[in-house]
Motif scaffolding. Structure first.
Motif: not given
Length: 220
Positions: A2, A20-25, A135
């Protein structure tokens, strides 16, 4: 992860979408509620109107559970104050501040606040410092065509020369870290287990490099 982002301008909104594209909030803070329009209808995070150094605003943004904080507004003072509040009062270890004045950036770096001082690649540099290692490249030039990657030498290349890796993968090894020391490489330098390679490549050669790195040198 987050991640709380202070500032919803071009850098802040771009950074938010990338995370967000990488899955984080994400949670985005801005003093101007109209700025949140840059996030678009697909944004699924939190927006909080207010100042990034206000404790109540930070709490609403989820700073108490945040893994990282980025201050990327248009004001140097607001960014550095917000970054220090996040680190010192909320104990967020992974903090970065965007600073327009390079002189100020150097001062704040010495105080332990990682800073980003140039505009064109600010979002990319902030992103690299927030997300887990490997990453993102360690550096990318302003054109986006050349990048610096840092990788541990794979077992397949241990015992082989730097020149062989460069020729096979289309990269240039600038230097390596071995047993805690930096070493400027020569074409005849032999790769050893545990070496940490710092190498330049073109962005369009990344897939080839990774394939060659994993497969090792071709058999004679």
């Amino acid at each position: 992860m987050h991640i709380v982002i202070m500032g919803c301008g071009r850098v802040g909104s771009t950074l938010t979408h990338s995370l967000e594209e990488r899955g984080h909030t994400t949670a985005v803070i801005d003093s101007n509620p109209d700025a949140f329009r840059r996030l678009g209808p697909g944004f699924s995070g939190i927006t909080v109107t207010g100042l990034g150094f206000d404790r109540d605003v930070l709490v609403k943004a989820g700073i108490e559970r945040a893994d990282a904080f980025a201050a990327v507004s248009s004001g140097d003072n607001s960014n550095i104050i917000s970054a220090r509040v996040a680190r010192e009062q909320f104990k967020v270890d992974n903090v970065v501040a965007r600073i327009y004045d390079p002189g100020r950036a150097e001062v704040y770096e010495r105080l332990g606040i990682p800073t980003v001082a140039t505009v064109p690649w600010a979002a990319d540099q902030v992103l690299r410092r927030l997300v887990p290692a490997d990453s993102e490249p360690a550096w990318r030039d302003q054109s986006g065509q050349v990048r610096l990657d840092q990788v541990y030498a794979p077992f397949a290349w241990v015992g082989h020369k730097i020149a062989a890796l460069e020729a096979a993968a289309g990269v240039r090894v600038a230097y390596l870290n071995r047993l805690g020391s930096g070493l400027i490489v020569q074409p005849e330098t032999v790769i050893q287990e545990g070496d940490y390679l710092n190498l330049f490549m073109r962005e369009d050669c990344v897939d080839v490099f990774r394939r060659v790195l994993d497969s090792g040198p071709e058999a004679d």
